[in-house]
Design an enzyme around this catalytic site. Structure first.
Site, short mmCIF file in Angstrom:
data_model
loop_
_atom_site.label_atom_id
_atom_site.label_comp_id
_atom_site.label_asym_id
_atom_site.label_seq_id
_atom_site.Cartn_x
_atom_site.Cartn_y
_atom_site.Cartn_z
N ASP A 295 -11.12 2.31 3.18
CA ASP A 295 -11.39 0.87 3.05
C ASP A 295 -12.86 0.60 2.74
O ASP A 295 -13.22 -0.49 2.29
CB ASP A 295 -11.01 0.15 4.35
CG ASP A 295 -9.65 -0.53 4.28
OD1 ASP A 295 -9.31 -1.04 3.18
OD2 ASP A 295 -8.93 -0.56 5.29
N LYS B 215 0.85 -1.21 0.00
CA LYS B 215 0.00 0.00 0.00
C LYS B 215 0.88 1.26 0.00
O LYS B 215 0.59 2.22 -0.71
CB LYS B 215 -0.94 -0.01 1.22
CG LYS B 215 -2.04 -1.05 1.08
CD LYS B 215 -2.83 -1.29 2.35
CE LYS B 215 -3.72 -2.52 2.18
NZ LYS B 215 -4.44 -2.91 3.40
N GLN C 16 -5.06 -1.60 9.40
CA GLN C 16 -4.79 -2.90 8.78
C GLN C 16 -5.41 -4.02 9.62
O GLN C 16 -5.15 -4.12 10.82
CB GLN C 16 -3.27 -3.09 8.64
CG GLN C 16 -2.87 -4.34 7.89
CD GLN C 16 -3.35 -4.34 6.43
OE1 GLN C 16 -3.26 -3.34 5.74
NE2 GLN C 16 -3.85 -5.46 5.97
#
Ligand code: NAD
Length: 290
Positions: free
Chosen positions: A119, A52, A96
């Site tokens: 997300d 990422k 995460q």
């Protein structure tokens, strides 16, 4: 058989983002900024976070990684998220997953500002997405849509079968592809672990598009799909020999497919790309650029 090459698609979409960002920076604006929170030392998470950050740099973004030890208290994480929510220089935040068991994952997701939820897991974004409203769409599902769009794979009017109903993949992709979205309007069947085997086979064998996200190597075999199927393999499974494989027995199934995603180099790359698209949108929203 044609490959739905996530690497090629990702490179093209990231280059488009980088071009837009360069234009914004030339006009005097700061770069988009993404913050990642990582708890503990989970090896796959380390590798996802690295990817990422590398991709965000290619897109022209700034980023920072905030690490917490495995023993971090939920309250500490919530306080950090609150701080990031209020920080005008951060456009998007990723926590995460998975988190250690003593932390309630949903509390953490719910604490993220929906405006920074790149997300797309916050209930507000998930709800908006479900209702067909403007929203940050869950990254893996959105990445699959962008991949199908890039290769101009017809979706409208097709019968799509999704295997797996997780909140991060199976459920959102089934909603997105069935909605009246630009990339959607399919007729979708969502199957899961309680779907009787015979029913699962009935469905997968007549699916024009089959999307599998179960986390079982080789789950989809040649006898489960029809000739010409479009097969999207979301699975990322690490074998004992260290090899990464998907949920599809690729070698036997691929010859039957019109399109198929490889693993690695398929959906994984698109998940990261969709995160970058969402970050760019969060930034554009922040500066009223959209
Ligand atoms: P999960 O573990 O949360 O859920 C698995 C789903 O599979 C469940 O909904 C379950 O009902 C279903 N399932 C299990 N056995 C089944 C069976 N026999 N028949 C039908 N359905 C069955 O899954 P997840 O988080 O969606 O992850 C699935 C896989 O996708 C994993 O390998 C994960 O690593 C991978 N993944 C990849 C990406 C990516 O970017 N490529 C992103 C997220 C997850």
């Amino acid at each position: 058989m044609n490959l739905l090459d996530g690497k090629k698609c990702a490179e093209s979409l990231i280059a488009d983002i980088a071009k837009k960002v360069a234009g914004y920076v030339d006009s005097g604006l700061r770069k988009p900024h993404m913050t990642i929170i990582l708890v503990g030392k989970h090896a796959p998470s380390e590798s996802y976070v690295k990817s990422k950050i590398t991709t965000s740099t290619l897109a022209g973004f700034d980023s920072n990684l905030i690490r917490f030890p495995e023993t971090v208290k939920e309250a500490e994480l919530l306080a950090k998220i609150q701080e990031i929510n209020e920080d005008q220089t951060t456009d998007g935040v990723i926590v995460q997953l998975p988190l250690p068991k003593h932390i309630n994952q949903q509390h953490i997701i719910n604490a993220i500002s929906p405006d920074k939820d790149i997300d797309g897991f916050h209930p507000t974004n998930f709800g908006r997405m479900t209702l067909g409203q403007k929203a940050f769409r869950p990254a893996t599902a959105y990445g699959i849509c962008k991949l199908l769009q890039f290769y101009e794979v017809p979706i409208k009017g097709k019968h799509c079968v999704v295997i797996g109903r997780s909140n991060i993949v199976g459920k959102p992709i089934s909603i997105m592809l069935s909605n009246d979205f630009d990339i959607g309007n399919a007729t979708v069947t969502l199957t899961h672990i309680e779907t009787p085997r015979e029913l699962l086979l009935d469905e997968t064998r007549r699916g024009d598009i089959v999307i599998v996200a179960v986390g079982i190597p080789g789950f989809v075999t040649e006898d489960m799909v029809k000739e010409g199927v479009v097969l999207i393999d979301v699975g990322i499974n690490r074998l004992e020999n260290g090899k990464i494989v998907g949920d599809v027995a690729f070698d036997q199934v691929a010859p039957k497919c019109s399109w198929i995603t490889p693993v690695p180099g398929g959906v994984g790359r698109m998940t990261v790309t969709a995160l970058m698209i969402n970050t760019l949108v969060a930034y554009q929203n922040n500066f009223n650029l959209a």
